[in-house]
Design an enzyme around this catalytic site. Structure first.
Site, PDB file in Angstrom:
ATOM      1  N   GLY A  47       4.236  -8.024  -1.023  1.00 41.79           N
ATOM      2  CA  GLY A  47       3.697  -8.804   0.100  1.00 41.79           C
ATOM      3  C   GLY A  47       3.161  -7.816   1.103  1.00 41.79           C
ATOM      4  CD  GLU A  48       0.804  -5.902   4.992  1.00 43.21           C
ATOM      5  OE1 GLU A  48      -0.028  -6.013   4.071  1.00 43.21           O
ATOM      6  OE2 GLU A  48       1.085  -4.809   5.516  1.00 43.21           O
ATOM      7  CB  SER A  49       5.949  -3.277   3.798  1.00 47.37           C
ATOM      8  OG  SER A  49       4.923  -2.459   4.305  1.00 47.37           O
ATOM      9  CB  CYS A  78       4.309  -3.896  -4.379  1.00 44.86           C
ATOM     10  SG  CYS A  78       2.704  -3.295  -3.871  1.00 44.86           S
ATOM     11  NE  ARG A 105       2.425  -0.234   4.748  1.00 48.58           N
ATOM     12  CZ  ARG A 105       1.933  -0.929   5.776  1.00 48.58           C
ATOM     13  NH1 ARG A 105       2.046  -0.472   6.999  1.00 48.58           N
ATOM     14  NH2 ARG A 105       1.312  -2.071   5.559  1.00 48.58           N
ATOM     15  CB  ILE A 139      -1.882  -6.031  -5.494  1.00 48.94           C
ATOM     16  CG1 ILE A 139      -2.019  -6.792  -6.816  1.00 48.94           C
ATOM     17  CG2 ILE A 139      -2.724  -6.693  -4.399  1.00 48.94           C
ATOM     18  CD1 ILE A 139      -1.399  -8.187  -6.809  1.00 48.94           C
ATOM     19  NE  ARG A 140      -3.836  -5.703  -0.167  1.00 43.88           N
ATOM     20  CZ  ARG A 140      -2.709  -6.045   0.459  1.00 43.88           C
ATOM     21  NH1 ARG A 140      -2.182  -5.237   1.350  1.00 43.88           N
ATOM     22  NH2 ARG A 140      -2.143  -7.202   0.226  1.00 43.88           N
ATOM     23  CG  HIS A 175       2.727  -6.955  -7.859  1.00 48.51           C
ATOM     24  ND1 HIS A 175       3.382  -7.631  -6.856  1.00 48.51           N
ATOM     25  CD2 HIS A 175       1.906  -6.076  -7.252  1.00 48.51           C
ATOM     26  CE1 HIS A 175       2.976  -7.193  -5.682  1.00 48.51           C
ATOM     27  NE2 HIS A 175       2.071  -6.238  -5.897  1.00 48.51           N
ATOM     28  CD  GLU A 177       5.818  -9.563  -8.746  1.00 48.58           C
ATOM     29  OE1 GLU A 177       6.243  -8.595  -9.391  1.00 48.58           O
ATOM     30  OE2 GLU A 177       5.123  -9.456  -7.721  1.00 48.58           O
TER      31      GLU A 177
HETATM   32  N1  GLN Z   1      -0.066  -2.763   0.938  1.00 51.23           N
HETATM   33  C1  GLN Z   1       1.138  -3.510   1.157  1.00 51.23           C
HETATM   34  C2  GLN Z   1       2.004  -2.838   2.234  1.00 51.23           C
HETATM   35  O1  GLN Z   1       1.728  -1.756   2.617  1.00 51.23           O
HETATM   36  C3  GLN Z   1       1.919  -3.675  -0.121  1.00 51.23           C
HETATM   37  C4  GLN Z   1       1.115  -4.461  -1.123  1.00 51.23           C
HETATM   38  C5  GLN Z   1       1.908  -5.296  -2.066  1.00 51.23           C
HETATM   39  O2  GLN Z   1       3.112  -5.536  -1.919  1.00 51.23           O
HETATM   40  N2  GLN Z   1       1.218  -5.837  -3.061  1.00 51.23           N
HETATM   41  O3  GLN Z   1       2.958  -3.395   2.670  1.00 51.23           O
END
Ligand code: GLN
Length: 192
Positions: A47-49, A78, A105, A139-140, A175, A177
């Protein structure tokens, strides 16, 4: 049946719940500290940390998660790895310090902003699950820049660790999942 928590404040927690059910565990979507009492392990999803960190701080959950991780297995994917590491850069960010890892990150940059590839996990992963390549969705993703002595690399991508085990804990910068192959979740279940 083992009960495995999935932190459900933000991110793709439902996909982890589905993967856990397929792998033979009962998922518990964790939103409060009390729910940590009756689970055998915990997944911190992608997600977005930064957002997850804010929500964890608002709910006073950071200390409780750090405590939980001292005795119970945790699996970060992630953004979850970013939360579990003991050093976060780009930018610096508070974390649980459960894994002796330095993570940057979005460290792979724009080139592999998001991609799907195949990993070749090492023999110890295969022996505790089953052999074969592992499809991995990035993903990122954060890049693991430093790895402590107690950590073991189970799979790499572009010569960087992407699946790492440290004692009872597990970390994947991709990921698992999001693919139908449940071996990474099965591997985590062997730690409970
Ligand atoms: N880029 C996100 C972060 O820095 C992590 C991306 C992800 O969990 N898919 O939190």
């Amino acid at each position: 049946m083992k009960r495995v928590g999935v932190l459900a404040l933000q991110g793709d927690f439902e996909a982890h719940g589905i993967a856990l059910s397929r792998a033979g565990a009962e998922p518990v979507y964790v939103r409060t500290a009390g729910q940590l009492e009756d689970i055998d392990g915990l997944i911190l999803p992608g997600g977005e940390s930064t957002t997850m960190l804010k929500l964890l701080q608002n709910e006073n959950l950071m200390g409780r998660l750090a405590e939980f991780g001292k005795t119970k297995p945790m699996f970060g994917t992630c953004a979850g790895v970013i939360l579990m590491a003991n050093e976060v850069t780009n930018p610096k960010q508070q974390s649980l310090g459960l894994l002796d890892l330095g993570v940057e990150r979005n460290g792979y940059g724009r080139q592999i902003h998001s991609c799907v590839t195949h990993l070749h996990p090492d023999g110890s992963f295969a022996s505790r699950t089953s052999p074969g390549d592992l499809e991995a969705v990035f993903i990122r993703a954060p890049i693991i820049r430093r790895i402590g002595k107690g950590a073991k690399v189970l799979a790499s991508y572009l010569k960087t660790p992407v699946l790492v085990e440290q004692g009872r804990h597990l970390a994947a910068t991709f990921h698992p999942e999001l693919t139908p192959d449940d071996r990474v979740h099965q591997f985590f279940l062997t730690k409970l």
